[in-house]
Every structure is written in C-alpha cells, then in structure tokens.
Design a protein around this motif. Structure first.
Motif, PDB file in Angstrom:
ATOM      1  N   TYR A  54     -15.003  -1.284  37.186  1.00 44.53           N
ATOM      2  CA  TYR A  54     -16.337  -0.784  36.845  1.00 44.53           C
ATOM      3  C   TYR A  54     -16.999  -1.776  35.906  1.00 44.53           C
ATOM      4  N   LEU A  55     -18.228  -2.179  36.256  1.00 47.03           N
ATOM      5  CA  LEU A  55     -19.010  -3.090  35.420  1.00 47.03           C
ATOM      6  C   LEU A  55     -20.094  -2.282  34.709  1.00 47.03           C
ATOM      7  N   PRO A  56     -19.906  -1.987  33.421  1.00 45.83           N
ATOM      8  CA  PRO A  56     -20.898  -1.179  32.698  1.00 45.83           C
ATOM      9  C   PRO A  56     -22.272  -1.831  32.627  1.00 45.83           C
ATOM     10  N   GLY A  57     -22.330  -3.144  32.596  1.00 51.35           N
ATOM     11  CA  GLY A  57     -23.614  -3.846  32.480  1.00 51.35           C
ATOM     12  C   GLY A  57     -24.522  -3.638  33.675  1.00 51.35           C
ATOM     13  N   THR A  58     -23.921  -3.452  34.852  1.00 51.25           N
ATOM     14  CA  THR A  58     -24.724  -3.258  36.067  1.00 51.25           C
ATOM     15  C   THR A  58     -24.470  -1.897  36.706  1.00 51.25           C
ATOM     16  N   ASP A  59     -23.612  -1.071  36.080  1.00 50.18           N
ATOM     17  CA  ASP A  59     -23.251   0.246  36.602  1.00 50.18           C
ATOM     18  C   ASP A  59     -22.764   0.133  38.052  1.00 50.18           C
ATOM     19  N   GLU A  60     -21.866  -0.803  38.271  1.00 48.29           N
ATOM     20  CA  GLU A  60     -21.393  -1.121  39.618  1.00 48.29           C
ATOM     21  C   GLU A  60     -19.870  -1.008  39.665  1.00 48.29           C
ATOM     22  N   VAL A  61     -19.361  -0.532  40.787  1.00 47.36           N
ATOM     23  CA  VAL A  61     -17.920  -0.501  41.014  1.00 47.36           C
ATOM     24  C   VAL A  61     -17.585  -1.595  42.025  1.00 47.36           C
ATOM     25  N   ILE A  62     -16.665  -2.456  41.641  1.00 48.18           N
ATOM     26  CA  ILE A  62     -16.220  -3.550  42.500  1.00 48.18           C
ATOM     27  C   ILE A  62     -14.866  -3.161  43.080  1.00 48.18           C
ATOM     28  N   PRO A  63     -14.733  -3.138  44.411  1.00 42.68           N
ATOM     29  CA  PRO A  63     -13.436  -2.805  45.011  1.00 42.68           C
ATOM     30  C   PRO A  63     -12.364  -3.828  44.628  1.00 42.68           C
ATOM     31  N   ALA A  64     -11.154  -3.359  44.418  1.00 43.95           N
ATOM     32  CA  ALA A  64     -10.045  -4.224  44.015  1.00 43.95           C
ATOM     33  C   ALA A  64      -9.795  -5.336  45.026  1.00 43.95           C
ATOM     34  N   ASP A  65     -10.022  -5.067  46.314  1.00 43.21           N
ATOM     35  CA  ASP A  65      -9.734  -6.087  47.328  1.00 43.21           C
ATOM     36  C   ASP A  65     -10.775  -7.198  47.368  1.00 43.21           C
ATOM     37  N   VAL A  66     -11.849  -7.063  46.598  1.00 44.90           N
ATOM     38  CA  VAL A  66     -12.870  -8.115  46.504  1.00 44.90           C
ATOM     39  C   VAL A  66     -12.519  -9.099  45.383  1.00 44.90           C
ATOM     40  N   ALA A  67     -11.766  -8.636  44.388  1.00 45.79           N
ATOM     41  CA  ALA A  67     -11.466  -9.458  43.216  1.00 45.79           C
ATOM     42  C   ALA A  67     -10.561 -10.632  43.576  1.00 45.79           C
ATOM     43  N   ALA A  68     -10.905 -11.776  43.019  1.00 46.01           N
ATOM     44  CA  ALA A  68     -10.091 -12.987  43.139  1.00 46.01           C
ATOM     45  C   ALA A  68      -9.521 -13.284  41.752  1.00 46.01           C
ATOM     46  N   PRO A  69      -8.447 -14.065  41.672  1.00 49.46           N
ATOM     47  CA  PRO A  69      -7.882 -14.395  40.356  1.00 49.46           C
ATOM     48  C   PRO A  69      -8.870 -15.180  39.495  1.00 49.46           C
ATOM     49  N   ASP A  97     -35.140  -7.174  45.253  1.00 48.26           N
ATOM     50  CA  ASP A  97     -35.202  -7.206  43.788  1.00 48.26           C
ATOM     51  C   ASP A  97     -33.891  -6.796  43.135  1.00 48.26           C
ATOM     52  N   LYS A  98     -32.953  -6.253  43.905  1.00 43.02           N
ATOM     53  CA  LYS A  98     -31.664  -5.857  43.339  1.00 43.02           C
ATOM     54  C   LYS A  98     -30.595  -6.855  43.784  1.00 43.02           C
ATOM     55  N   PRO A  99     -29.870  -7.454  42.833  1.00 48.99           N
ATOM     56  CA  PRO A  99     -28.856  -8.437  43.204  1.00 48.99           C
ATOM     57  C   PRO A  99     -27.638  -7.782  43.858  1.00 48.99           C
ATOM     58  N   LYS A 100     -26.924  -8.570  44.618  1.00 49.46           N
ATOM     59  CA  LYS A 100     -25.680  -8.148  45.274  1.00 49.46           C
ATOM     60  C   LYS A 100     -24.552  -9.016  44.716  1.00 49.46           C
ATOM     61  N   THR A 101     -23.347  -8.489  44.757  1.00 51.33           N
ATOM     62  CA  THR A 101     -22.185  -9.241  44.303  1.00 51.33           C
ATOM     63  C   THR A 101     -21.783 -10.257  45.353  1.00 51.33           C
ATOM     64  N   ARG A 102     -21.654 -11.504  44.927  1.00 56.32           N
ATOM     65  CA  ARG A 102     -21.142 -12.555  45.812  1.00 56.32           C
ATOM     66  C   ARG A 102     -19.648 -12.733  45.567  1.00 56.32           C
ATOM     67  N   CYS A 103     -19.248 -12.797  44.297  1.00 51.68           N
ATOM     68  CA  CYS A 103     -17.848 -12.986  43.923  1.00 51.68           C
ATOM     69  C   CYS A 103     -17.550 -12.213  42.638  1.00 51.68           C
ATOM     70  N   PHE A 104     -16.305 -11.814  42.521  1.00 55.51           N
ATOM     71  CA  PHE A 104     -15.848 -11.170  41.301  1.00 55.51           C
ATOM     72  C   PHE A 104     -14.457 -11.692  41.004  1.00 55.51           C
ATOM     73  N   PHE A 105     -14.226 -12.061  39.742  1.00 55.60           N
ATOM     74  CA  PHE A 105     -12.948 -12.623  39.329  1.00 55.60           C
ATOM     75  C   PHE A 105     -12.361 -11.777  38.204  1.00 55.60           C
ATOM     76  N   ALA A 106     -11.073 -11.450  38.334  1.00 60.41           N
ATOM     77  CA  ALA A 106     -10.389 -10.644  37.335  1.00 60.41           C
ATOM     78  C   ALA A 106      -9.138 -11.376  36.867  1.00 60.41           C
ATOM     79  N   PRO A 107      -8.793 -11.198  35.581  1.00 55.83           N
ATOM     80  CA  PRO A 107      -7.545 -11.778  35.096  1.00 55.83           C
ATOM     81  C   PRO A 107      -6.367 -11.218  35.893  1.00 55.83           C
ATOM     82  N   MET A 108      -5.360 -12.020  36.075  1.00 54.95           N
ATOM     83  CA  MET A 108      -4.218 -11.618  36.897  1.00 54.95           C
ATOM     84  C   MET A 108      -3.504 -10.377  36.360  1.00 54.95           C
ATOM     85  N   ASN A 109      -3.510 -10.150  35.070  1.00 52.47           N
ATOM     86  CA  ASN A 109      -2.792  -9.006  34.488  1.00 52.47           C
ATOM     87  C   ASN A 109      -3.709  -7.824  34.217  1.00 52.47           C
TER      88      ASN A 109
END
Length: 111
Positions: A54-69, A97-109
C-alpha cells in the motif's frame, strides 16, 4: 573561499546526479526499462498481510507480483501518464491526468 564554494556546489550537483542515476537503468520484472529521474522516486510503502504493498502517498495498492527487487533498501515507484483514447487533432496528443504505475521496487526483506 571561491574554491570552497565551488567544491560545495560540485558535491551538491554530483549527489543529485547520483540520486537520479539509480533510475536510469532500472528494469521491471519483464526486463523493460522503467523510467528516468523525472518519473521515479523513493516512496513510503506498507506491506499488507496478503503480501501486496500500500502506497499512502497515492492511496494505491501494488500487487506483490508486480514488485521487483529494489536496488537499495528503499521502496521506489515509477509512473507514467497514458495517452488518452481521444486525441485533439489541433493540439496533438491528449494525456490522462491520473498517472499509472510503470514499475515498483521493494527491498528483498520487505515481505
């Protein structure tokens, strides 16, 4: 004094360039380039119980399978503005006028 000011200015510029430099080669899970320094940034993210983010800044939920290291120990979010379906023949392309997610990166742990 001038050389000291020049050295400080050079350090500021080089650290700014390095901060944006990590984004220039980032790729999504499929190997596509994500973005440049203008449309990627470090963000706050909360790992949800189901593993999504969950990204509080954009009130968006990013699916886990989209996240890259992540290239570091931070979350990074890259966006783009899609082309609207309707174009204006007089002024050229019209962007949504509303942006879309191109990439999302999460720490490995982070999961």
């Amino acid at each position: 004094m001038k050389s000291l000011m020049a050295a400080i200015a050079l350090l500021c510029v080089s650290s700014t360039v390095l901060a944006h430099d990590i984004y220039s080669n980032l790729r999504d899970r499929d190997g596509h380039l994500c973005c440049g320094g203008q449309d990627c940034k470090s963000v706050e993210a909360v790992v949800l119980p189901d593993g999504n983010y969950y990204l509080p800044g954009t009130d968006e939920v990013i699916p886990a399978d989209v996240a890259a290291p992540s290239p570091d120990d931070r979350f990074h979010h890259c966006i783009y503005y899609p082309l609207a379906k309707v174009t204006d023949p007089w002024s050229g392309p019209v962007w949504e006028d509303k942006p879309k997610t191109r990439c999302f990166f999460a720490p490995m742990n982070s999961t």
